[in-house]
Design a protein around this motif. Structure first.
Motif, PDB file in Angstrom:
ATOM      1  N   ASP A 100       0.863  -1.176   0.000  1.00 29.89           N
ATOM      2  CA  ASP A 100       0.000   0.000   0.000  1.00 29.89           C
ATOM      3  C   ASP A 100       0.906   1.234   0.000  1.00 29.89           C
ATOM      4  O   ASP A 100       1.909   1.275   0.710  1.00 29.89           O
ATOM      5  CB  ASP A 100      -0.875  -0.024   1.257  1.00 29.89           C
ATOM      6  N   VAL A 101       0.566   2.217  -0.832  1.00 27.21           N
ATOM      7  CA  VAL A 101       1.346   3.455  -0.869  1.00 27.21           C
ATOM      8  C   VAL A 101       1.029   4.272   0.386  1.00 27.21           C
ATOM      9  O   VAL A 101      -0.122   4.622   0.639  1.00 27.21           O
ATOM     10  CB  VAL A 101       1.028   4.276  -2.133  1.00 27.21           C
TER      11      VAL A 101
ATOM     12  N   VAL B 241       8.626  14.520  -5.751  1.00 31.21           N
ATOM     13  CA  VAL B 241       7.622  13.741  -5.041  1.00 31.21           C
ATOM     14  C   VAL B 241       8.251  12.425  -4.594  1.00 31.21           C
ATOM     15  O   VAL B 241       8.817  11.691  -5.406  1.00 31.21           O
ATOM     16  CB  VAL B 241       6.396  13.442  -5.934  1.00 31.21           C
ATOM     17  N   ARG B 242       8.144  12.145  -3.306  1.00 28.29           N
ATOM     18  CA  ARG B 242       8.664  10.896  -2.744  1.00 28.29           C
ATOM     19  C   ARG B 242       7.533  10.182  -2.004  1.00 28.29           C
ATOM     20  O   ARG B 242       6.728  10.824  -1.338  1.00 28.29           O
ATOM     21  CB  ARG B 242       9.822  11.163  -1.772  1.00 28.29           C
ATOM     22  N   VAL B 243       7.513   8.880  -2.108  1.00 26.79           N
ATOM     23  CA  VAL B 243       6.553   8.083  -1.354  1.00 26.79           C
ATOM     24  C   VAL B 243       7.251   6.835  -0.828  1.00 26.79           C
ATOM     25  O   VAL B 243       8.325   6.456  -1.304  1.00 26.79           O
ATOM     26  CB  VAL B 243       5.340   7.656  -2.216  1.00 26.79           C
ATOM     27  N   THR B 244       6.633   6.214   0.152  1.00 28.90           N
ATOM     28  CA  THR B 244       7.136   4.948   0.680  1.00 28.90           C
ATOM     29  C   THR B 244       6.032   3.910   0.606  1.00 28.90           C
ATOM     30  O   THR B 244       4.863   4.226   0.366  1.00 28.90           O
ATOM     31  CB  THR B 244       7.606   5.102   2.140  1.00 28.90           C
ATOM     32  N   LEU B 245       6.430   2.666   0.831  1.00 30.15           N
ATOM     33  CA  LEU B 245       5.489   1.552   0.777  1.00 30.15           C
ATOM     34  C   LEU B 245       5.501   0.795   2.092  1.00 30.15           C
ATOM     35  O   LEU B 245       6.547   0.626   2.719  1.00 30.15           O
ATOM     36  CB  LEU B 245       5.856   0.575  -0.353  1.00 30.15           C
ATOM     37  N   SER B 246       4.323   0.332   2.482  1.00 27.23           N
ATOM     38  CA  SER B 246       4.201  -0.651   3.554  1.00 27.23           C
ATOM     39  C   SER B 246       3.800  -1.967   2.916  1.00 27.23           C
ATOM     40  O   SER B 246       3.005  -1.992   1.975  1.00 27.23           O
ATOM     41  CB  SER B 246       3.153  -0.225   4.575  1.00 27.23           C
TER      42      SER B 246
ATOM     43  N   TYR C 144      -1.676  -4.134   7.447  1.00 36.14           N
ATOM     44  CA  TYR C 144      -2.235  -3.193   8.424  1.00 36.14           C
ATOM     45  C   TYR C 144      -1.253  -2.981   9.581  1.00 36.14           C
ATOM     46  O   TYR C 144      -1.050  -1.844  10.045  1.00 36.14           O
ATOM     47  CB  TYR C 144      -3.564  -3.733   8.954  1.00 36.14           C
ATOM     48  N   GLN C 145      -0.608  -4.057  10.046  1.00 32.28           N
ATOM     49  CA  GLN C 145       0.386  -3.940  11.113  1.00 32.28           C
ATOM     50  C   GLN C 145       1.557  -3.057  10.673  1.00 32.28           C
ATOM     51  O   GLN C 145       2.065  -2.244  11.458  1.00 32.28           O
ATOM     52  CB  GLN C 145       0.904  -5.315  11.511  1.00 32.28           C
ATOM     53  N   ALA C 146       2.000  -3.227   9.438  1.00 32.15           N
ATOM     54  CA  ALA C 146       3.106  -2.414   8.922  1.00 32.15           C
ATOM     55  C   ALA C 146       2.746  -0.943   8.927  1.00 32.15           C
ATOM     56  O   ALA C 146       3.567  -0.082   9.287  1.00 32.15           O
ATOM     57  CB  ALA C 146       3.482  -2.876   7.516  1.00 32.15           C
ATOM     58  N   LYS C 147       1.515  -0.623   8.573  1.00 33.84           N
ATOM     59  CA  LYS C 147       1.104   0.777   8.529  1.00 33.84           C
ATOM     60  C   LYS C 147       0.902   1.324   9.936  1.00 33.84           C
ATOM     61  O   LYS C 147       1.253   2.467  10.228  1.00 33.84           O
ATOM     62  CB  LYS C 147      -0.170   0.923   7.691  1.00 33.84           C
ATOM     63  N   GLU C 148       0.318   0.517  10.815  1.00 33.62           N
ATOM     64  CA  GLU C 148       0.051   0.982  12.170  1.00 33.62           C
ATOM     65  C   GLU C 148       1.330   1.154  12.992  1.00 33.62           C
ATOM     66  O   GLU C 148       1.372   1.934  13.942  1.00 33.62           O
ATOM     67  CB  GLU C 148      -0.889   0.001  12.871  1.00 33.62           C
TER      68      GLU C 148
ATOM     69  N   ARG D   3       4.702   2.578   9.233  1.00 38.46           N
ATOM     70  CA  ARG D   3       4.776   2.608   7.765  1.00 38.46           C
ATOM     71  C   ARG D   3       6.211   2.424   7.260  1.00 38.46           C
ATOM     72  O   ARG D   3       7.145   2.373   8.047  1.00 38.46           O
ATOM     73  CB  ARG D   3       4.167   3.902   7.188  1.00 38.46           C
ATOM     74  N   ASN D   4       6.330   2.328   5.937  1.00 39.75           N
ATOM     75  CA  ASN D   4       7.639   2.163   5.285  1.00 39.75           C
ATOM     76  C   ASN D   4       8.375   0.952   5.868  1.00 39.75           C
ATOM     77  O   ASN D   4       9.540   1.024   6.232  1.00 39.75           O
ATOM     78  CB  ASN D   4       8.485   3.426   5.409  1.00 39.75           C
ATOM     79  N   LYS D   5       7.651  -0.170   5.981  1.00 39.91           N
ATOM     80  CA  LYS D   5       8.283  -1.372   6.509  1.00 39.91           C
ATOM     81  C   LYS D   5       7.574  -2.601   5.966  1.00 39.91           C
ATOM     82  O   LYS D   5       6.490  -2.527   5.378  1.00 39.91           O
ATOM     83  CB  LYS D   5       8.250  -1.380   8.028  1.00 39.91           C
ATOM     84  N   VAL D   6       8.222  -3.753   6.182  1.00 39.07           N
ATOM     85  CA  VAL D   6       7.692  -5.048   5.768  1.00 39.07           C
ATOM     86  C   VAL D   6       7.372  -5.848   7.011  1.00 39.07           C
ATOM     87  O   VAL D   6       8.189  -5.964   7.924  1.00 39.07           O
ATOM     88  CB  VAL D   6       8.706  -5.816   4.898  1.00 39.07           C
ATOM     89  N   VAL D   7       6.162  -6.421   7.055  1.00 34.57           N
ATOM     90  CA  VAL D   7       5.802  -7.330   8.130  1.00 34.57           C
ATOM     91  C   VAL D   7       5.520  -8.692   7.497  1.00 34.57           C
ATOM     92  O   VAL D   7       4.670  -8.824   6.620  1.00 34.57           O
ATOM     93  CB  VAL D   7       4.551  -6.842   8.900  1.00 34.57           C
TER      94      VAL D   7
END
Length: 458
Positions: A335-336, A415-420, A446-450, A453-457
């Protein structure tokens, strides 16, 4: 849009009344029902194009009503969008598996509803064109040349929405075009007419450039010859379009469309018109053209990735293979981060660009055998066959790092974005059936975002 009927189904009278007013104001014909059985009965009686269906109703719930509508040959083509207060993945999966086109969570904003209706409208129009093109393709499955020309003359005006047409074959050696089919009264008994290329400037440009040529004011254009200016004109109005008939790398001829009273041409239709021209070029290529249409039907138009429906089909096949051979299959969902902020700050066109770049990033780091799809909105989902979770997590983190270090210029600003990302495989805890892996990977996203963010679970 009053050619499209919508059946609204909800047991809350106030919500149903408001929905009816809102949908009717958008130009749709509206029917209403207050329970599941009534919805099934009305669908059979009136065959609506779209059903907005509440899930939680007394007696027959929305899931069962949807299954009955989809199981009935007379109503199975209806689109179904669920309206539900249940915002959980399992509920969505059940709804989509029962045949729904989309899913809206209550309470919803009417702007969201209208956006979903526009999405439905685009899909409806595409399927309508797809069905028309499929029927046209089948009608061209005629080996006899004269019979094929007769079929074309009967069918082509409907498919291309033009008043008049003519088809000329190009003889490169003679430098001439030969008339093989038309519906011009002025061309009676002129089948086989041969015209030197230089005598027809519009078709000459089509042949030379191998590109369509469209003019909205033919009479004052460079394509109208002096000879025609002094004689009776074959063009009944100013509109004219020439489309090249191409097989492989060889141009075979030109399809001319004249007369716009049926609205035969606007810019978004050009691809569709060219596709029809390809069918005309060779009747025996119908099977290949049908394959091309079907590929378009499983692709997200913005990113070029597969759509969610196709992803589930492929996942079912890969799940069965993984179970049969006891191999591990991973699913990655991403998810962006803060995507709404991108849209709010830079605009939705910039947001679309970010979605396209995300798709490219995923393709960059994934294999040809991996299945990448746009899951919805700013969410993407990836199927990695024969890949355990730990390996998939490594790939996911490479994607995350690459995205974090990338930037794109937009109106002079970077423009910069990250991903979860969430990752799970077929051997994960709690994975017993295929739906479990989707549910778990969604929870991990959802855990990565909560958790920042900007991580892998995984």
């Amino acid at each position: 849009m009053d050619d499209i009927s919508v059946l609204l189904v909800d047991d809350e009278p106030d919500l149903l009344l408001n929905l009816e007013a809102a949908v009717r104001a958008e130009g749709y014909r509206v029917l209403t029902a207050t329970n599941g059985q009534q919805a099934v009965d009305m669908a059979r009686a009136h065959r609506p194009h779209l059903v907005l269906l509440d899930v939680m109703m007394p007696g027959m719930d929305g899931f069962e009503a949807c299954r009955m509508i989809k199981d009935d040959p007379d109503t199975r083509d209806a689109f179904v969008i669920f309206l539900s207060a249940k915002d959980v993945t399992q509920s969505k999966v059940v709804g989509l598996d029962s045949g729904a086109f989309d899913y809206i969570t209550k309470p919803f904003h009417y702007d969201e509803l209208f956006a979903r209706l526009r999405s439905f409208r685009r899909e409806f129009e595409y399927r309508k064109k797809l069905n028309e093109m499929m029927e046209f393709s089948r009608s061209l499955n005629v080996l006899d040349f004269d019979a094929l020309m007769t079929t074309i003359e009967k069918k082509i005006g409907f498919i291309f929405k033009s008043d008049f047409f003519s088809i000329f074959l190009w003889d490169h050696d003679k430098g001439q075009l030969k008339l093989i089919a038309d519906n011009h009264d002025d061309f009676v008994d002129l089948k086989g007419l041969e015209i030197p290329l230089e005598k027809t400037p519009l078709m000459e440009e089509v042949i030379r450039t191998c590109h369509p040529v469209y003019v909205s004011d033919f009479h004052s254009s460079k394509y109208r010859t002096e000879e025609r200016k002094g004689s009776s004109d074959k063009y009944r109005d100013p509109y004219a379009l020439g489309i090249p008939l191409v097989m492989g790398d060889r141009i075979m001829g030109v399809l001319n469309l004249n007369g716009n009273s049926k609205g035969f041409f606007d810019l978004p239709d050009l691809t569709y018109l060219q596709l029809g021209a390809e069918h005309l070029t060779s009747a025996i290529s119908n099977a290949l053209q049908y394959q091309r249409i079907m590929e378009m039907a499983v692709t997200d138009p913005l990113t070029g990735l597969y759509n969610r429906r196709y992803f589930y089909e492929r996942m079912g096949m890969e799940w069965d293979r993984a179970m049969r051979y006891k191999t591990k299959m991973s699913v990655m969902m991403t998810d962006v981060d803060f995507f709404k902020k991108v849209n709010d700050t830079f605009g939705h066109v910039c947001g679309d660009m970010i979605l396209v770049q995300t798709a490219l990033m995923l393709r960059k780091h994934l294999r040809k055998i991996d299945v990448i799809a746009r899951y919805g909105g700013e969410e993407f989902i990836v199927l990695l066959p024969e890949t355990p979770k730990q390996n998939a997590a490594i790939v996911a983190d490479r994607i995350r790092q690459d995205m974090e270090s990338s930037s794109w210029d937009w109106d002079g600003k970077q423009v910069r974005v990250t991903l979860s990302l969430g990752v799970e495989d077929t051997h994960g805890d709690g994975v017993k059936v295929m739906d479990d892996i989707i549910r778990i990977v969604d929870e991990k996203l959802y855990q990565a975002k909560e958790s920042g963010r900007n991580k892998v679970v995984a």
